[in-house]
Design an enzyme around this catalytic site. Structure first.
Site, PDB file in Angstrom:
ATOM      1  N   ILE A  24       0.829  -1.210   0.000  1.00 53.31           N
ATOM      2  CA  ILE A  24       0.000   0.000   0.000  1.00 53.31           C
ATOM      3  C   ILE A  24       0.866   1.264   0.000  1.00 53.31           C
ATOM      4  CG2 ILE A  24      -0.352   0.308   2.494  1.00 53.31           C
ATOM      5  CD1 ILE A  24      -2.976   0.618  -0.337  1.00 53.31           C
ATOM      6  N   ARG A  47      12.493  -2.259   6.950  1.00 52.43           N
ATOM      7  CA  ARG A  47      13.606  -3.150   7.255  1.00 52.43           C
ATOM      8  C   ARG A  47      14.264  -3.690   5.996  1.00 52.43           C
ATOM      9  NH1 ARG A  47       9.898  -7.097  10.402  1.00 52.43           N
ATOM     10  NH2 ARG A  47       9.094  -6.894   8.287  1.00 52.43           N
ATOM     11  N   LYS A 100      -5.258   2.050   8.141  1.00 59.21           N
ATOM     12  CA  LYS A 100      -6.297   1.222   8.752  1.00 59.21           C
ATOM     13  C   LYS A 100      -5.819  -0.209   8.800  1.00 59.21           C
ATOM     14  CE  LYS A 100      -7.747  -1.528   6.322  1.00 59.21           C
ATOM     15  NZ  LYS A 100      -7.350  -2.632   5.378  1.00 59.21           N
ATOM     16  N   ASP A 174      -9.441  -7.594   7.590  1.00 64.11           N
ATOM     17  CA  ASP A 174      -8.500  -6.593   7.066  1.00 64.11           C
ATOM     18  C   ASP A 174      -9.160  -5.828   5.920  1.00 64.11           C
ATOM     19  OD1 ASP A 174      -5.637  -5.416   6.768  1.00 64.11           O
ATOM     20  OD2 ASP A 174      -6.187  -6.119   4.772  1.00 64.11           O
TER      21      ASP A 174
HETATM   22  P1  NAP Z   1       2.663  -5.397   3.143  1.00 63.24           P
HETATM   23  O1  NAP Z   1       2.715  -5.373   1.643  1.00 63.24           O
HETATM   24  O2  NAP Z   1       2.923  -6.660   3.851  1.00 63.24           O
HETATM   25  O3  NAP Z   1       3.612  -4.234   3.611  1.00 63.24           O
HETATM   26  C1  NAP Z   1       3.813  -3.903   4.966  1.00 63.24           C
HETATM   27  C2  NAP Z   1       5.285  -3.590   5.152  1.00 63.24           C
HETATM   28  O4  NAP Z   1       5.474  -3.282   6.512  1.00 63.24           O
HETATM   29  C3  NAP Z   1       6.174  -4.756   4.807  1.00 63.24           C
HETATM   30  O5  NAP Z   1       6.587  -4.698   3.476  1.00 63.24           O
HETATM   31  C4  NAP Z   1       7.315  -4.625   5.789  1.00 63.24           C
HETATM   32  O6  NAP Z   1       8.395  -3.944   5.173  1.00 63.24           O
HETATM   33  C5  NAP Z   1       6.775  -3.732   6.905  1.00 63.24           C
HETATM   34  N1  NAP Z   1       6.676  -4.467   8.174  1.00 63.24           N
HETATM   35  C6  NAP Z   1       7.063  -4.004   9.379  1.00 63.24           C
HETATM   36  N2  NAP Z   1       6.812  -4.876  10.329  1.00 63.24           N
HETATM   37  C7  NAP Z   1       6.270  -5.954   9.728  1.00 63.24           C
HETATM   38  C8  NAP Z   1       5.831  -7.216  10.192  1.00 63.24           C
HETATM   39  N3  NAP Z   1       5.887  -7.531  11.489  1.00 63.24           N
HETATM   40  N4  NAP Z   1       5.311  -8.089   9.282  1.00 63.24           N
HETATM   41  C9  NAP Z   1       5.251  -7.790   7.985  1.00 63.24           C
HETATM   42  N5  NAP Z   1       5.664  -6.594   7.483  1.00 63.24           N
HETATM   43  C10 NAP Z   1       6.182  -5.695   8.355  1.00 63.24           C
HETATM   44  O7  NAP Z   1       1.211  -4.911   3.630  1.00 63.24           O
HETATM   45  P2  NAP Z   1       0.242  -3.850   2.949  1.00 63.24           P
HETATM   46  O8  NAP Z   1      -0.715  -4.550   2.058  1.00 63.24           O
HETATM   47  O9  NAP Z   1       1.022  -2.697   2.420  1.00 63.24           O
HETATM   48  O10 NAP Z   1      -0.598  -3.428   4.238  1.00 63.24           O
HETATM   49  C11 NAP Z   1      -0.057  -2.609   5.248  1.00 63.24           C
HETATM   50  C12 NAP Z   1      -1.203  -1.900   5.929  1.00 63.24           C
HETATM   51  O11 NAP Z   1      -1.928  -1.163   4.948  1.00 63.24           O
HETATM   52  C13 NAP Z   1      -2.226  -2.861   6.578  1.00 63.24           C
HETATM   53  O12 NAP Z   1      -2.709  -2.327   7.778  1.00 63.24           O
HETATM   54  C14 NAP Z   1      -3.351  -2.929   5.555  1.00 63.24           C
HETATM   55  O13 NAP Z   1      -4.615  -3.179   6.154  1.00 63.24           O
HETATM   56  C15 NAP Z   1      -3.285  -1.531   4.971  1.00 63.24           C
HETATM   57  N6  NAP Z   1      -3.854  -1.434   3.623  1.00 63.24           N
HETATM   58  C16 NAP Z   1      -3.515  -2.353   2.649  1.00 63.24           C
HETATM   59  C17 NAP Z   1      -4.127  -2.286   1.400  1.00 63.24           C
HETATM   60  C18 NAP Z   1      -3.807  -3.250   0.280  1.00 63.24           C
HETATM   61  O14 NAP Z   1      -4.564  -3.303  -0.685  1.00 63.24           O
HETATM   62  N7  NAP Z   1      -2.726  -4.008   0.343  1.00 63.24           N
HETATM   63  C19 NAP Z   1      -5.065  -1.288   1.144  1.00 63.24           C
HETATM   64  C20 NAP Z   1      -5.319  -0.345   2.132  1.00 63.24           C
HETATM   65  C21 NAP Z   1      -4.718  -0.435   3.358  1.00 63.24           C
HETATM   66  P3  NAP Z   1       9.899  -4.264   5.680  1.00 63.24           P
HETATM   67  O15 NAP Z   1      10.035  -5.763   5.701  1.00 63.24           O
HETATM   68  O16 NAP Z   1      10.742  -3.598   4.640  1.00 63.24           O
HETATM   69  O17 NAP Z   1       9.985  -3.656   7.038  1.00 63.24           O
END
Ligand code: NAP
Length: 313
Positions: A24, A47, A100, A174
């Site tokens: 995101i 990280r 969120k 989620d």
């Molecule tokens: P994601 O792709 O997994 O990215 C989250 C990033 O946070 C990871 O790449 C990681 O980067 C970092 N991180 C830090 N601590 C972590 C941990 N304990 N476990 C995993 N990653 C960790 O997730 P995302 O889809 O972007 O979602 C992140 C947030 O945005 C969530 O709350 C989600 O509900 C919200 N969101 C997502 C979307 C969507 O469509 N994907 C839409 C709206 C909102 P490093 O490893 O580099 O630290």
């Protein structure tokens, strides 16, 4: 809840650090920040990931130790672990915007003490094009019933994101919390959970499907959330009223009234969020609304838990 604690003092542009460079952050946050003159991206914190053209830090402790001048952080890590990051940022006197859901628990968000800084629990779906129009249309109508259908394929939209199906990841809530953030914004009264069924894969710690019966006063609101939807995906909310039926499609991006598509303004969800954050900072306010997360917590409290087939990617 919006609180007003201090006079506007902030000079633009806001020097922002984006924390958690994942899907995101790349899809929505970075483009929205780049397009908004109220901000300059001052740092990225992740990280494993790297953002070109700005200083990068492994974690917030490294950012703090660097002494870089920062005014605000936007936190887009998974919900479990956000509290520590947000608390550290507030302790530095930085404004904080939370993706969120704003945290893994209600208590950890309530424990954040922004003082005279801005704390913003953002709900991106409330900035979808149809949401404000739907709220205005529903405001003076009698609601007979409503239905939420939030069905998407986890393998397509969240490939490999194991954290979503771990405890604290909320599972199907989620995405489902986006529906609840819209419902709580467009329905004029309060919602509460009457019944819930949560389906947990045998090898995971969060539900892969859920069905809820909510109440809006005496009016039933049924919600079906499914993370295993093959074929057409649906992010729809339908509200039957004494003046016709309103349907939001595509997470609020499209709005029909009695089947007729309505013309909508479109400023974009994340541009809208960042505009709101800048306005909150400029006017010295916080906006901490936990209502959608309360409904999810209540579904976990009252819900029947059923074990279903193990899930693998
Ligand atoms: P994601 O792709 O997994 O990215 C989250 C990033 O946070 C990871 O790449 C990681 O980067 C970092 N991180 C830090 N601590 C972590 C941990 N304990 N476990 C995993 N990653 C960790 O997730 P995302 O889809 O972007 O979602 C992140 C947030 O945005 C969530 O709350 C989600 O509900 C919200 N969101 C997502 C979307 C969507 O469509 N994907 C839409 C709206 C909102 P490093 O490893 O580099 O630290």
């Amino acid at each position: 809840m919006t609180t007003d604690r201090r006079a506007p003092v902030h000079p633009a542009p806001i020097r922002l650090a984006l924390i958690g460079i994942g899907k995101i952050a790349r899809d929505q946050h970075l483009p929205a920040i780049a397009a908004d003159p109220a901000y300059t991206l001052a740092a990225a914190v992740s990280r494993n990931a790297h953002v070109d053209g700005v200083p990068n830090f492994h974690d917030i402790e490294a950012l703090i130790a660097s002494g870089l001048a920062i005014d605000a952080v936007s936190i887009a890590t998974p919900p479990l672990g956000r509290h520590v990051i947000a608390a550290a940022a507030l302790a530095q006197g930085w404004h904080v915007m939370l993706e969120k859901p704003p945290g893994a628990t209600l208590g950890e968000v309530r424990a954040l003490a922004p003082g005279d800084r801005t704390l913003f629990t953002s709900w991106h779906s409330r900035h979808a094009a149809g949401v404000a129009v739907a709220r205005a249309w529903l405001a003076d109508r009698r609601i007979a019933r409503a239905r939420i259908d939030w069905r998407e394929d986890i393998r397509h939209w969240h490939p490999g994101q194991d954290w979503i199906l771990a405890p604290g990841g909320l599972g199907v809530f989620d995405p489902g919390i986006n529906a609840l953030s819209i419902a709580t914004a467009i329905l004029p009264g309060r919602l509460h959970v009457e019944q819930a069924r949560l389906d947990f894969p045998a090898n995971r710690g969060a539900p892969i499907a859920a069905s809820l019966t909510l109440k809006h006063g005496e009016t039933p609101v049924a919600a079906k959330l499914d993370f295993l939807q093959a074929g057409p995906q649906s992010w729809d909310i339908m509200v039957e009223t004494d003046g016709g039926t309103l349907t939001l499609h595509d997470g609020g991006a499209r709005l029909d009234i009695d089947g007729a598509a309505q013309a909508l303004p479109d400023g974009g969800e994340y541009p809208g969020l960042y505009r709101q954050f800048a306005e909150l900072i400029a006017s010295g306010r916080s906006d901490v609304d936990l209502t959608p997360l309360e409904l999810v917590a209540d579904a976990f409290l009252i819900g029947e838990h059923h074990k279903v087939a193990a899930f693998d990617w």
